[in-house]
Motif scaffolding. Structure first.
Motif, PDB file in Angstrom:
ATOM      1  N   GLY A 228     -10.071   8.298   7.448  1.00 55.36           N
ATOM      2  CA  GLY A 228      -9.932   7.051   7.663  1.00 55.36           C
ATOM      3  C   GLY A 228      -8.429   6.654   7.769  1.00 55.36           C
ATOM      4  O   GLY A 228      -7.381   7.406   7.234  1.00 55.36           O
ATOM      5  N   PHE A 229      -8.156   5.447   8.104  1.00 53.70           N
ATOM      6  CA  PHE A 229      -6.664   4.957   8.084  1.00 53.70           C
ATOM      7  C   PHE A 229      -6.770   3.423   7.680  1.00 53.70           C
ATOM      8  O   PHE A 229      -7.609   2.540   7.760  1.00 53.70           O
ATOM      9  CB  PHE A 229      -6.120   5.229   9.308  1.00 53.70           C
ATOM     10  N   ILE A 230      -5.590   3.101   7.209  1.00 50.34           N
ATOM     11  CA  ILE A 230      -5.032   1.687   6.903  1.00 50.34           C
ATOM     12  C   ILE A 230      -4.075   1.468   7.908  1.00 50.34           C
ATOM     13  O   ILE A 230      -2.947   2.202   8.327  1.00 50.34           O
ATOM     14  CB  ILE A 230      -4.427   1.522   5.313  1.00 50.34           C
ATOM     15  N   ARG A 231      -4.356   0.060   8.613  1.00 47.55           N
ATOM     16  CA  ARG A 231      -3.372  -0.084   9.863  1.00 47.55           C
ATOM     17  C   ARG A 231      -3.139  -1.628   9.912  1.00 47.55           C
ATOM     18  O   ARG A 231      -3.905  -2.522   9.250  1.00 47.55           O
ATOM     19  CB  ARG A 231      -4.064   0.299  11.166  1.00 47.55           C
ATOM     20  N   VAL A 232      -1.971  -2.051  10.459  1.00 42.93           N
ATOM     21  CA  VAL A 232      -1.634  -3.467  10.446  1.00 42.93           C
ATOM     22  C   VAL A 232      -2.011  -4.046  11.848  1.00 42.93           C
ATOM     23  O   VAL A 232      -1.803  -3.587  12.850  1.00 42.93           O
ATOM     24  CB  VAL A 232      -0.088  -3.548  10.247  1.00 42.93           C
ATOM     25  N   LEU A 233      -2.409  -5.233  11.705  1.00 41.71           N
ATOM     26  CA  LEU A 233      -2.585  -6.225  12.882  1.00 41.71           C
ATOM     27  C   LEU A 233      -2.054  -7.721  12.696  1.00 41.71           C
ATOM     28  O   LEU A 233      -2.212  -7.953  11.551  1.00 41.71           O
ATOM     29  CB  LEU A 233      -4.306  -6.160  13.241  1.00 41.71           C
TER      30      LEU A 233
ATOM     31  N   LYS B 199       1.355   9.319   4.897  1.00 39.77           N
ATOM     32  CA  LYS B 199       2.053   8.250   5.737  1.00 39.77           C
ATOM     33  C   LYS B 199       2.579   8.705   7.040  1.00 39.77           C
ATOM     34  O   LYS B 199       3.252   9.603   7.351  1.00 39.77           O
ATOM     35  CB  LYS B 199       3.297   8.039   4.999  1.00 39.77           C
ATOM     36  N   ARG B 200       1.772   8.150   8.276  1.00 32.49           N
ATOM     37  CA  ARG B 200       2.338   8.349   9.668  1.00 32.49           C
ATOM     38  C   ARG B 200       3.015   7.068  10.010  1.00 32.49           C
ATOM     39  O   ARG B 200       3.200   6.303   9.226  1.00 32.49           O
ATOM     40  CB  ARG B 200       0.905   8.476  10.384  1.00 32.49           C
ATOM     41  N   GLN B 201       3.273   7.272  11.372  1.00 31.28           N
ATOM     42  CA  GLN B 201       4.265   6.236  11.864  1.00 31.28           C
ATOM     43  C   GLN B 201       3.571   4.802  11.715  1.00 31.28           C
ATOM     44  O   GLN B 201       4.329   3.967  11.612  1.00 31.28           O
ATOM     45  CB  GLN B 201       4.761   6.918  13.609  1.00 31.28           C
ATOM     46  N   SER B 202       2.147   4.647  12.174  1.00 34.34           N
ATOM     47  CA  SER B 202       1.819   3.391  12.239  1.00 34.34           C
ATOM     48  C   SER B 202       0.810   3.098  11.157  1.00 34.34           C
ATOM     49  O   SER B 202       0.062   1.925  11.182  1.00 34.34           O
ATOM     50  CB  SER B 202       1.298   3.220  13.710  1.00 34.34           C
ATOM     51  N   ASP B 203       0.433   4.252  10.104  1.00 31.40           N
ATOM     52  CA  ASP B 203      -0.625   3.901   9.478  1.00 31.40           C
ATOM     53  C   ASP B 203      -0.617   4.619   8.329  1.00 31.40           C
ATOM     54  O   ASP B 203       0.289   5.639   8.205  1.00 31.40           O
ATOM     55  CB  ASP B 203      -2.022   4.096  10.357  1.00 31.40           C
TER      56      ASP B 203
ATOM     57  N   CYS C 173       1.065  -1.195  -0.052  1.00 29.59           N
ATOM     58  CA  CYS C 173       0.023  -0.094  -0.032  1.00 29.59           C
ATOM     59  C   CYS C 173       1.095   1.224  -0.052  1.00 29.59           C
ATOM     60  O   CYS C 173       0.492   2.177  -0.806  1.00 29.59           O
ATOM     61  CB  CYS C 173      -0.847   0.103   1.249  1.00 29.59           C
ATOM     62  N   CYS C 174       1.921   1.276   0.764  1.00 27.58           N
ATOM     63  CA  CYS C 174       2.741   2.401   0.998  1.00 27.58           C
ATOM     64  C   CYS C 174       3.535   2.486  -0.434  1.00 27.58           C
ATOM     65  O   CYS C 174       3.728   3.868  -0.747  1.00 27.58           O
ATOM     66  CB  CYS C 174       3.769   2.109   1.977  1.00 27.58           C
ATOM     67  N   ASN C 175       4.184   1.384  -1.077  1.00 31.61           N
ATOM     68  CA  ASN C 175       4.642   1.666  -2.366  1.00 31.61           C
ATOM     69  C   ASN C 175       3.753   1.958  -3.317  1.00 31.61           C
ATOM     70  O   ASN C 175       3.868   2.971  -4.339  1.00 31.61           O
ATOM     71  CB  ASN C 175       5.339   0.149  -2.668  1.00 31.61           C
ATOM     72  N   MET C 176       2.457   1.637  -3.332  1.00 28.91           N
ATOM     73  CA  MET C 176       1.292   2.035  -4.346  1.00 28.91           C
ATOM     74  C   MET C 176       1.277   3.597  -4.298  1.00 28.91           C
ATOM     75  O   MET C 176       1.041   4.378  -5.082  1.00 28.91           O
ATOM     76  CB  MET C 176       0.295   1.163  -4.135  1.00 28.91           C
ATOM     77  N   ARG C 177       1.068   3.947  -2.758  1.00 31.04           N
ATOM     78  CA  ARG C 177       0.725   5.495  -2.700  1.00 31.04           C
ATOM     79  C   ARG C 177       1.957   6.394  -3.222  1.00 31.04           C
ATOM     80  O   ARG C 177       1.997   7.279  -3.818  1.00 31.04           O
ATOM     81  CB  ARG C 177       0.724   5.543  -1.148  1.00 31.04           C
TER      82      ARG C 177
END
Length: 588
Positions: free
Chosen positions: A205-210, A193-197, A177-181
């Motif tokens: 809204g946000f995208i986050r990892v779990l 792009k923030r530290q965790s999302d 996702c980060c590379n696509m952005r």
């Protein structure tokens, strides 16, 4: 009498095949209809599950009056495809090139987003499960789906979570996702792009990892849940909790893509069986959309024309030449074959070191028969391990061996997991659920008193099932317990079964043959199956075998040992068993 839903689904398949041959799909962006027609007319080779799905979806498109209040909205379906192909860029490989979804991907995207409620416009499908061979573009597709749900789904403050068994695995899709952005000027300017999302300010809204090891999921309000490699997740609690976290959303989506795996009887197998039920009509769930790409038969894997069944992206995303190399290696290296069958063709297999194949361990047959006599066997644990007991029954003129089992676990083990907040129960198995289902019993304290085994056989006797003989490993049975068994079932009831190749090799080979023929019926007991799957063998120089545990202490084989003990005694005492059955016919 109501028609069997499976027969109705097969009839629908036949009807839609005839219709597809008579009426071609329209030109233009009707990707789902095009794909379904290609599959149903045989121009695109597909497995039986994809054919069933295509028949249902084509029927919904062409005969919407049968499926009210849901209709197919082509404009809404294509809005999401257009967004991805306009703004998303390749996150790896051909970096920066626009993403061009393949026909099979466009078809399932249209199915996910195109069927909506005719009054509210809300999506019909809330969950999509995709099973496909490795290297068919799943990471890129997950990343594109995440960004679309974040930016293009019209949801306020959407929470998008990427889940995998480990944070590192979940991070792969997030990194995509980060590379696509980063590769897209439009997305880079809109998404921060923030530290965790990844954060989208216009809708907050946000995208986050779990990761599946995350302990606390309270307070989540998920709109989109993307699961990478569902087959690797050993505990279903994170799936259940995350699914519940979507309850406040009007049109949430849980989207999982996975290959098959070697973790059996976990969340993947449960979801796979659920998906199969939806497809064959035995489960009624009009919010669940399963795309299961797999070979129909193990014998198909060497034949290239069938590879597309499990690899819809072959030749365009996945290299055919590379798959040729993998298949060639598997033909000459039997230790590599299970990996190819599982990961490239989505067949259920065990690792090569296992005693039995998946097919030999799996018998879905059930029984409800009253017997008079049985042959028992048990494996008693030293202290905190599982303890297992089994009872085998047969009928005159019937080759089947009918099995009943019971397992015991210390209550302290379950309490410790619950108190620690451990999301993975001991051995990564759902022991607490097995206890609730009556397949296992929790014994007070931190170790198992072997008296529970005797008590169980006494319970069977009270039901009318008398145990003639009981096979056991003498290493784990003291004189006191032995005396109590003999006091209940007679001086000759207890038969020691020495654990070694001399005693066990031939019975194990015969048992393997019976299991492979489907002669052992255990009411589809999941613990029985897990123990069989976990069992490995050790051979001597003459090819004689005995069961052994794997190096992983979580892979329990207690149920297998109990079965082998009972099976050997059944073989040795078959004449006595048949004689008693003739004297007292077994009740049906």
């Amino acid at each position: 009498m109501a028609t069997d839903p499976r027969r109705k689904r097969q009839a629908l398949l036949r009807r839609m095949v005839r219709e597809a041959k008579k009426q071609a799909a329209p030109e233009g962006p009707h990707y789902l209809e095009q794909y379904c027609v290609l599959v149903l007319t045989g121009k695109l080779i597909a497995c039986q599950k994809i054919k069933l799905l295509c028949a249902m979806l084509l029927d919904k498109i062409r005969h919407p009056e049968k499926y009210t209040p849901y209709v197919f909205d082509l404009e809404e379906a294509n809005r999401h495809i257009t967004f991805v192909e306009t703004f998303c860029r390749q996150p790896q490989g051909r970096l920066g090139e626009p993403i061009r979804l393949e026909l099979f991907q466009k078809a399932r995207w249209q199915a996910i987003f195109g069927f909506v409620h005719q009054a509210t416009g809300l999506r019909q499908y809330k969950e999509c499960m995709i099973v496909e061979g490795r290297k068919n573009g799943k990471t890129t597709e997950i990343a594109a789906m995440e960004i679309d749900l974040l930016v293009n789904d019209g949801e306020g403050a959407p929470e998008i979570y990427n889940i995998a068994t480990k944070r590192e695995q979940a991070g792969k899709a997030f990194e995509a996702c980060c590379n696509m952005r980063q590769q897209s000027p439009e997305l880079a300017g809109a998404i921060r792009k923030r530290q965790s999302d990844l954060y989208f300010a216009p809708n907050m809204g946000f995208i986050r990892v779990l990761a599946s090891s995350t302990n606390s999921l309270d307070g989540l309000n998920a709109h989109g849940i993307l699961i990478d490699e569902l087959a690797a997740i050993k505990n279903r609690q994170i799936y259940d909790d995350m699914k519940q976290s979507q309850s406040a959303r009007q049109q949430p989506l849980l989207f999982s893509i996975s290959t098959n795996g070697f973790v059996r009887e976990g969340i993947f197998d449960a979801q796979y069986e659920y998906a199969a039920g939806v497809l064959d009509g035995s489960i009624d769930d009009d919010t669940f959309l399963p795309w299961i790409y797999e070979l129909d038969k193990r014998e198909e894997y060497p034949k290239e024309k069938y590879w597309i069944k499990s690899n819809p992206g072959i030749d365009t995303i996945k290299s055919r030449e590379f798959l040729r190399q993998m298949v060639k290696k598997a033909k000459h290296d039997q230790s590599f074959l299970p990996t190819v069958l599982v990961k490239d063709f989505n067949l259920k297999e065990n690792a090569q070191s296992a005693w039995l194949t998946w097919a030999e361990c799996s018998n879905p047959a059930t029984f409800d028969i009253a017997f008079d006599y049985c042959i028992g066997g048990f494996d008693a644990s030293e202290s905190i391990d599982l303890t297992a007991a089994t009872a085998l029954c047969m009928r005159l003129g019937d080759p089947h061996i009918y099995r009943r089992s019971m397992y015991w676990i210390p209550q302290a083990v379950l309490d410790l997991d619950a108190a620690s907040g451990n999301r993975r129960e001991r051995d990564s198995l759902a022991y607490s659920q097995y206890v609730k289902r009556g397949l296992m019993r929790a014994v007070p304290g931190n170790k198992i008193d072997k008296q529970v085994i005797l008590d169980w056989f006494c319970e069977l006797r009270d039901e009318g099932l008398y145990t003639l003989y009981i096979g056991y490993d003498p290493w784990h049975v003291d004189d006191s317990l032995l005396a109590r068994f003999k006091g209940e079932f007679g001086e000759r009831c207890m038969i020691p079964v020495r654990q070694g190749t001399y005693s066990l090799s031939q019975p194990m080979k015969d048992l393997k043959a019976d299991l492979g023929a489907g002669h052992v019926v255990d009411n589809n007991n999941p613990i029985d199956k897990i123990c069989l799957l976990n069992t490995e063998v050790k051979s001597d120089i003459n090819g004689n075998i005995q069961p052994v545990k794997s190096n992983d202490p979580r892979r329990r084989i207690d149920g297998t040992v109990a079965l082998i003990c009972a099976y050997k005694v059944l073989q040795d005492k078959m004449d006595d068993y048949i004689r008693l059955n003739k004297e007292a016919p077994i009740n049906d």
